[in-house]
Scaffold this motif. Sequence first.
Motif, PDB file in Angstrom:
ATOM      1  N   ALA A 146      -9.166  -1.702 -79.016  1.00 44.48           N
ATOM      2  CA  ALA A 146      -9.189  -1.792 -77.548  1.00 44.48           C
ATOM      3  C   ALA A 146     -10.348  -2.680 -77.094  1.00 44.48           C
ATOM      4  N   ALA A 147     -11.531  -2.449 -77.652  1.00 49.41           N
ATOM      5  CA  ALA A 147     -12.694  -3.274 -77.296  1.00 49.41           C
ATOM      6  C   ALA A 147     -12.502  -4.711 -77.765  1.00 49.41           C
ATOM      7  N   MET A 148     -11.910  -4.881 -78.930  1.00 43.69           N
ATOM      8  CA  MET A 148     -11.640  -6.223 -79.441  1.00 43.69           C
ATOM      9  C   MET A 148     -10.781  -7.010 -78.465  1.00 43.69           C
ATOM     10  N   MET A 149      -9.824  -6.361 -77.833  1.00 47.10           N
ATOM     11  CA  MET A 149      -8.959  -7.058 -76.879  1.00 47.10           C
ATOM     12  C   MET A 149      -9.770  -7.603 -75.696  1.00 47.10           C
ATOM     13  N   ILE A 150     -10.760  -6.857 -75.244  1.00 48.98           N
ATOM     14  CA  ILE A 150     -11.620  -7.327 -74.151  1.00 48.98           C
ATOM     15  C   ILE A 150     -12.398  -8.552 -74.619  1.00 48.98           C
TER      16      ILE A 150
ATOM     17  N   LEU B 199      -2.343  -0.012 -82.902  1.00 48.61           N
ATOM     18  CA  LEU B 199      -1.353  -0.118 -81.822  1.00 48.61           C
ATOM     19  C   LEU B 199      -1.852   0.548 -80.543  1.00 48.61           C
ATOM     20  N   VAL B 200      -2.436   1.730 -80.659  1.00 46.38           N
ATOM     21  CA  VAL B 200      -2.983   2.412 -79.481  1.00 46.38           C
ATOM     22  C   VAL B 200      -4.067   1.544 -78.842  1.00 46.38           C
ATOM     23  N   GLY B 201      -4.978   1.047 -79.659  1.00 43.06           N
ATOM     24  CA  GLY B 201      -6.072   0.232 -79.138  1.00 43.06           C
ATOM     25  C   GLY B 201      -5.607  -1.059 -78.508  1.00 43.06           C
ATOM     26  N   ILE B 202      -4.671  -1.744 -79.152  1.00 45.16           N
ATOM     27  CA  ILE B 202      -4.156  -3.005 -78.607  1.00 45.16           C
ATOM     28  C   ILE B 202      -3.452  -2.755 -77.272  1.00 45.16           C
TER      29      ILE B 202
ATOM     30  N   ILE C  26      -3.957  -0.235 -75.061  1.00 43.08           N
ATOM     31  CA  ILE C  26      -4.957   0.081 -74.039  1.00 43.08           C
ATOM     32  C   ILE C  26      -5.765  -1.169 -73.686  1.00 43.08           C
ATOM     33  N   GLY C  27      -6.175  -1.916 -74.706  1.00 39.66           N
ATOM     34  CA  GLY C  27      -6.928  -3.143 -74.464  1.00 39.66           C
ATOM     35  C   GLY C  27      -6.143  -4.147 -73.639  1.00 39.66           C
ATOM     36  N   ALA C  28      -4.855  -4.304 -73.950  1.00 37.54           N
ATOM     37  CA  ALA C  28      -4.017  -5.251 -73.200  1.00 37.54           C
ATOM     38  C   ALA C  28      -3.889  -4.825 -71.738  1.00 37.54           C
ATOM     39  N   LEU C  29      -3.729  -3.538 -71.500  1.00 39.78           N
ATOM     40  CA  LEU C  29      -3.666  -3.046 -70.119  1.00 39.78           C
ATOM     41  C   LEU C  29      -4.978  -3.318 -69.379  1.00 39.78           C
ATOM     42  N   LEU C  30      -6.092  -3.114 -70.059  1.00 40.74           N
ATOM     43  CA  LEU C  30      -7.388  -3.360 -69.424  1.00 40.74           C
ATOM     44  C   LEU C  30      -7.624  -4.850 -69.166  1.00 40.74           C
ATOM     45  N   VAL C  31      -7.208  -5.688 -70.089  1.00 40.20           N
ATOM     46  CA  VAL C  31      -7.337  -7.139 -69.873  1.00 40.20           C
ATOM     47  C   VAL C  31      -6.503  -7.549 -68.666  1.00 40.20           C
TER      48      VAL C  31
END
Length: 179
Positions: A108-112, A151-154, A156-161
């Motif tokens: 999730a953080a990586m996506m940011i 998958l969970v992190g990606i 959540i991260g995509a939604l936050l981005v």
Amino acid sequence: MDFMIMQWITQVFQSPVMTAVMRFITGWGNLGALWICFAFYFYFIKKDRRTAAFLLLAVILTWSLNDLVIKQLVDRPRPFMTHAELPALITMPTSSSFPSGHTATSFAAMMILFAYGGSYRWMGLGSAVLIAFSRIYLHVHYPSDVLAGCLVGICIGALLVRLMKQRGGKLASATGEKC
């Protein structure tokens, strides 16, 4: 399949030096430590409060969904609990195994960081992958736990981005360009 992958990783990679390295790397994910450090860096050094806030939000939301909801519903035992030949190589975690919280938070953080751009995207991706691998290597997660955490992190991260872009236009990259 999970067990076979774990046995292969143990046979190919396990050594005292590698175990020490993996313990160190998995420590980056404890309580989202690495990602919180990135947030502090963005807040205090780069003066980018928005990115810092979204990194912290990624950690909090991912932990909440992953550890307080999904892990409780699935309640999968950890590998070291069901396979004596795969003892935990760190202090035995007490929570359920599925999905990997370290991995979910990391991705999730990586996506940011990936959306931010520049070298941050590669630092974030490399760190997330290393943390994910460390969880399998140390016998505290099955590969499927780690994949589900990714998958969970990606997600959540995509939604936050997406939220970041909606709330404040484009993200500034590390070079000051717009992404």
